[in-house]
Design a protein around this motif. Structure first.
Motif, PDB file in Angstrom:
ATOM      1  N   MET A 158       2.427 -10.063  -5.743  1.00  0.00           N
ATOM      2  CA  MET A 158       3.782 -10.592  -5.576  1.00  0.00           C
ATOM      3  C   MET A 158       3.708 -12.117  -5.575  1.00  0.00           C
ATOM      4  N   ARG A 159       4.422 -12.750  -6.484  1.00  0.00           N
ATOM      5  CA  ARG A 159       4.575 -14.204  -6.453  1.00  0.00           C
ATOM      6  C   ARG A 159       5.923 -14.512  -5.797  1.00  0.00           C
ATOM      7  N   TYR A 160       5.924 -15.462  -4.888  1.00  0.00           N
ATOM      8  CA  TYR A 160       7.145 -15.755  -4.152  1.00  0.00           C
ATOM      9  C   TYR A 160       7.216 -17.228  -3.771  1.00  0.00           C
ATOM     10  N   LEU A 161       8.399 -17.624  -3.347  1.00  0.00           N
ATOM     11  CA  LEU A 161       8.631 -18.988  -2.891  1.00  0.00           C
ATOM     12  C   LEU A 161       8.801 -18.932  -1.382  1.00  0.00           C
ATOM     13  N   SER A 162       7.765 -19.328  -0.663  1.00  0.00           N
ATOM     14  CA  SER A 162       7.832 -19.364   0.793  1.00  0.00           C
ATOM     15  C   SER A 162       8.819 -20.451   1.230  1.00  0.00           C
ATOM     16  N   ILE A 163       9.639 -20.122   2.240  1.00  0.00           N
ATOM     17  CA  ILE A 163      10.669 -21.051   2.720  1.00  0.00           C
ATOM     18  C   ILE A 163      10.412 -21.325   4.194  1.00  0.00           C
TER      19      ILE A 163
ATOM     20  N   THR B  71      11.637  -6.488  -7.373  1.00  0.00           N
ATOM     21  CA  THR B  71      12.755  -5.622  -7.000  1.00  0.00           C
ATOM     22  C   THR B  71      12.671  -5.193  -5.537  1.00  0.00           C
ATOM     23  N   GLY B  72      11.711  -5.753  -4.827  1.00  0.00           N
ATOM     24  CA  GLY B  72      11.546  -5.407  -3.427  1.00  0.00           C
ATOM     25  C   GLY B  72      10.568  -6.341  -2.758  1.00  0.00           C
ATOM     26  N   VAL B  73      10.297  -6.070  -1.502  1.00  0.00           N
ATOM     27  CA  VAL B  73       9.414  -6.907  -0.695  1.00  0.00           C
ATOM     28  C   VAL B  73       7.954  -6.687  -1.069  1.00  0.00           C
ATOM     29  N   ILE B  74       7.598  -5.452  -1.423  1.00  0.00           N
ATOM     30  CA  ILE B  74       6.246  -5.128  -1.860  1.00  0.00           C
ATOM     31  C   ILE B  74       6.319  -4.401  -3.204  1.00  0.00           C
ATOM     32  N   PRO B  75       5.285  -4.518  -4.041  1.00  0.00           N
ATOM     33  CA  PRO B  75       5.317  -3.911  -5.366  1.00  0.00           C
ATOM     34  C   PRO B  75       5.493  -2.397  -5.297  1.00  0.00           C
TER      35      PRO B  75
ATOM     36  N   GLY C 125       5.396   3.636   0.236  1.00  0.00           N
ATOM     37  CA  GLY C 125       6.397   3.155   1.177  1.00  0.00           C
ATOM     38  C   GLY C 125       7.227   1.999   0.665  1.00  0.00           C
ATOM     39  N   ALA C 126       6.988   1.560  -0.576  1.00  0.00           N
ATOM     40  CA  ALA C 126       7.760   0.443  -1.126  1.00  0.00           C
ATOM     41  C   ALA C 126       9.206   0.858  -1.371  1.00  0.00           C
ATOM     42  N   ALA C 127      10.134  -0.029  -1.029  1.00  0.00           N
ATOM     43  CA  ALA C 127      11.562   0.205  -1.256  1.00  0.00           C
ATOM     44  C   ALA C 127      12.043  -0.705  -2.378  1.00  0.00           C
ATOM     45  N   SER C 128      12.916  -0.192  -3.230  1.00  0.00           N
ATOM     46  CA  SER C 128      13.471  -0.976  -4.333  1.00  0.00           C
ATOM     47  C   SER C 128      14.925  -1.315  -4.056  1.00  0.00           C
ATOM     48  N   PHE C 129      15.256  -2.604  -4.225  1.00  0.00           N
ATOM     49  CA  PHE C 129      16.629  -3.073  -3.995  1.00  0.00           C
ATOM     50  C   PHE C 129      17.244  -3.653  -5.265  1.00  0.00           C
ATOM     51  N   GLY C 130      16.516  -3.568  -6.380  1.00  0.00           N
ATOM     52  CA  GLY C 130      17.011  -4.145  -7.613  1.00  0.00           C
ATOM     53  C   GLY C 130      16.631  -5.615  -7.733  1.00  0.00           C
ATOM     54  N   VAL C 131      16.749  -6.156  -8.929  1.00  0.00           N
ATOM     55  CA  VAL C 131      16.408  -7.568  -9.169  1.00  0.00           C
ATOM     56  C   VAL C 131      17.395  -8.466  -8.413  1.00  0.00           C
ATOM     57  N   PRO C 132      16.908  -9.457  -7.663  1.00  0.00           N
ATOM     58  CA  PRO C 132      17.817 -10.374  -6.969  1.00  0.00           C
ATOM     59  C   PRO C 132      18.812 -10.995  -7.941  1.00  0.00           C
ATOM     60  N   VAL C 133      20.052 -11.066  -7.525  1.00  0.00           N
ATOM     61  CA  VAL C 133      21.123 -11.553  -8.387  1.00  0.00           C
ATOM     62  C   VAL C 133      20.966 -13.046  -8.649  1.00  0.00           C
ATOM     63  N   TYR C 134      21.139 -13.436  -9.921  1.00  0.00           N
ATOM     64  CA  TYR C 134      21.170 -14.854 -10.291  1.00  0.00           C
ATOM     65  C   TYR C 134      22.630 -15.282 -10.333  1.00  0.00           C
TER      66      TYR C 134
ATOM     67  N   TYR D 183       5.374 -22.422  -3.446  1.00  0.00           N
ATOM     68  CA  TYR D 183       5.076 -21.338  -4.385  1.00  0.00           C
ATOM     69  C   TYR D 183       3.667 -20.813  -4.150  1.00  0.00           C
ATOM     70  N   ILE D 184       3.579 -19.507  -3.890  1.00  0.00           N
ATOM     71  CA  ILE D 184       2.285 -18.916  -3.579  1.00  0.00           C
ATOM     72  C   ILE D 184       2.374 -17.435  -3.943  1.00  0.00           C
ATOM     73  N   GLY D 185       1.367 -16.656  -3.639  1.00  0.00           N
ATOM     74  CA  GLY D 185       1.388 -15.233  -3.945  1.00  0.00           C
ATOM     75  C   GLY D 185       0.627 -14.437  -2.915  1.00  0.00           C
ATOM     76  N   TRP D 186       0.852 -13.126  -2.912  1.00  0.00           N
ATOM     77  CA  TRP D 186       0.129 -12.243  -2.003  1.00  0.00           C
ATOM     78  C   TRP D 186      -0.210 -10.961  -2.748  1.00  0.00           C
ATOM     79  N   SER D 187      -1.508 -10.676  -2.827  1.00  0.00           N
ATOM     80  CA  SER D 187      -1.954  -9.414  -3.394  1.00  0.00           C
ATOM     81  C   SER D 187      -2.293  -8.488  -2.243  1.00  0.00           C
ATOM     82  N   ASN D 188      -1.664  -7.333  -2.234  1.00  0.00           N
ATOM     83  CA  ASN D 188      -1.844  -6.372  -1.150  1.00  0.00           C
ATOM     84  C   ASN D 188      -3.209  -5.718  -1.295  1.00  0.00           C
ATOM     85  N   SER D 189      -4.236  -6.370  -0.764  1.00  0.00           N
ATOM     86  CA  SER D 189      -5.610  -5.964  -1.039  1.00  0.00           C
ATOM     87  C   SER D 189      -6.019  -4.658  -0.375  1.00  0.00           C
ATOM     88  N   THR D 190      -5.182  -4.119   0.527  1.00  0.00           N
ATOM     89  CA  THR D 190      -5.506  -2.827   1.130  1.00  0.00           C
ATOM     90  C   THR D 190      -4.646  -1.699   0.557  1.00  0.00           C
ATOM     91  N   VAL D 191      -3.715  -2.044  -0.320  1.00  0.00           N
ATOM     92  CA  VAL D 191      -2.855  -1.073  -0.998  1.00  0.00           C
ATOM     93  C   VAL D 191      -2.092  -0.217   0.014  1.00  0.00           C
TER      94      VAL D 191
END
Length: 513
Positions: free
Chosen positions: A267-272, A310-314, A319-328, A406-414
């Motif tokens: 997951m690539r994201y923009l930390s705030i 489309t969610g917080v985790i890939p 257990g991943a939940a999908s909320f759709g692509v964030p609206v632009y 800008y950073i990323g997180w790979s869920n290394s324990t799946v």
């Protein structure tokens, strides 16, 4: 151009010095997109450093190419009915690089080190659910847990819980361990400079007959995409990671190269920075998210080798939940800024935790997008050492210099917990872990603690879904994309593979003429 020339010169020198031997000797050079932070797996928060450390280290369990945990230094395990005790039977006849025997005492020594909070190891949080480790015999060890942990094997397999030589642990402090790797792995250290090279050579006494099949690997950090590609074409590198996605078509047409593209859990994201104004206002954070066009970002910066989040985790994570692509919606972003008291916008910092070419494109794109809604940014690209010093090692949350990061997180324990807790648990702010936006929500912390101890999978996933719904609404980070893991290699190099966690596996790598 000056930087590119110096890297090419360095790689050429390394080819002669220690890295790329003639094909018959099967030595290779691997060009990677960032510098290494540490060779101590219990301190490495970045996946690249832990991936490279597979040269030296092995753990009780490891992930296979499909990210399923399989025995490595363990032969088997048993779990008590209540899930609180895990007993492992170990491989016999294994030797560390210094010649000493691997046994249960060595396992206990390694885990006692990471489980001692006074050692302040960054990966303590990954394993802190372990209460104690007991030696039951020369090759048998028991882990007693504080609470049931269904994903215990995944935690052991993710590249952190590696077995370091007891002599190294006794001889060196933390910095010494970081520069003097000693394990049971297939290679041993020959030369190391974190920002320039890491040279490893075959361990002649490796426990598996016929392995490793390479005589040496020279790892070279090369941040410029074009330079990595040029090194591969000229033979100065035999494997590059990541592959410059803007050159995929051209590289696919080269009969001397193999292209590797793997859908990833990165997951690539923009930390705030939620602790600092104006980002302590959820409306401002929502405005940042509305201002960014994810579909366009995938095309412009990743050349199509990424998908909008489309969610917080890939979605590959249980257990991943999908909320759709964030609206632009730039208009909505401007309205929210006005509502929050910033009708004319504001100026802030926009940093990148990576200094490779793709990250540069991402930062430029986000800067342009935010500027259109009145958020003016001063950009900065951090090298690995700067990233650690300024962000990851910061001890004073109120004085943290990062704002948009800008950073990323790979869920290394799946698994869901480690996909979210390190980034969003208020107890995991730097320098402990990666809550670099200093987000704090007691309800989220409470749900994390309930979920991780829940043995019923359905109930556990319900708790994690509640966490994800809160995070999606409160926008502690702007969720951007899931990036494909890409690499390219010389056609003669086999079994050197990128993995879905954006690392790579080279256990059986070989050169075939």
């Amino acid at each position: 151009m000056r930087f590119a020339a110096s890297i090419l010169s360095l790689a050429a020198g390394l080819s002669l010095a220690a890295g790329t031997l003639p094909a018959s000797a099967r030595g290779i050079t691997v060009a990677v997109g960032s510098s290494f932070t540490t060779l101590d797996p219990y301190q490495a928060t970045d996946l690249l450093s832990r991936s490279v450390a597979k040269s030296f280290y092995e753990g009780l369990y490891a992930f296979d190419k499909d990210l399923k945990p399989v025995p490595q230094l363990a032969k088997s395990h048993e779990v008590s009915p209540d899930g609180l005790s895990w007993t492992f039977t170990l491989q016999e006849g294994v030797r560390f690089h210094d010649g000493t025997e691997f046994n249960a005492d060595a396992v206990k020594l390694n885990f006692d080190r990471v489980l001692n909070p006074e050692n302040h190891l960054s990966r303590y949080s990954l394993l802190k659910f372990i209460d104690k480790v007991e030696v039951l015999g020369p090759y048998k060890v028991r882990f007693d847990l504080k609470s049931p942990m269904p994903s215990f094997l995944q935690r052991l397999a993710n590249g952190t819980a590696q077995m370091i030589c007891p002599s190294t642990l006794k001889k060196y402090d933390g910095r010494g361990i970081a520069f003097n790797p000693c394990g049971t792995g297939p290679y041993t250290l020959k030369d190391y400079n974190p920002s320039e090279r890491l040279v490893v050579v075959k361990n002649p006494n490796y426990r598996v007959a016929g392995l490793p099949k390479l005589d040496s690997i020279t790892w070279v950090p090369v941040t410029e995409n074009a330079t990595r590609a040029a090194m591969l074409r000229t033979g100065e590198a035999d494997f590059i990671h990541p592959m410059p996605v803007e050159q995929v078509k051209e590289m696919k047409a080269d009969p001397n190269l193999n292209i590797h593209i793997v859908p990833s859990i990165m997951m690539r994201y923009l930390s705030i920075n939620c602790m600092q104004k104006p980002f302590d206002d959820v409306r401002v954070r929502q405005a940042v998210s509305y201002a960014i066009n994810r579909e366009a970002l995938c095309k412009v910066a990743y050349n199509g080798f990424a998908q909008p989040a489309t969610g917080v985790i890939p979605p590959q994570i249980p257990g991943a939940a999908s909320f759709g692509v964030p609206v632009y919606n730039p208009q909505k972003a401007r309205e929210l800024l006005k509502e929050a008291g910033y009708p004319n916008g504001f100026t802030t910092r926009l940093w990148s935790g990576y200094n490779n070419s793709t990250a540069n494109k991402v930062i430029q794109f986000i800067q342009q997008q935010l500027n259109q809604v009145g958020i003016r940014t001063e950009t900065r690209i951090l090298e690995a050492g700067q990233r650690v010093t300024l962000v990851e090692a910061n001890k004073e949350p109120k004085n943290a210099p990062n704002r948009l990061y800008y950073i990323g997180w790979s869920n290394s324990t799946v698994e869901a917990d480690w996909g979210m807790r390190p980034i969003f648990d208020s107890r995991e702010m730097p320098p402990k872990l990666s809550n670099e936006g200093y987000y704090s929500n007691p309800k989220v912390d409470e749900l994390f603690d309930k979920a991780i101890a829940e043995v019923d999978e359905k109930k556990r996933n319900e708790l994690y879904r509640e966490v994800q719904m809160i995070l999606w609404k409160e926008v502690p980070v702007a969720f951007l994309v899931y990036e494909d893991n890409t690499a390219a290699s010389n056609k003669h190099l086999r079994n050197f593979n990128p993995l879905p966690d954006t690392g790579f596996e080279f256990y059986s790598a070989e050169w075939v003429d």
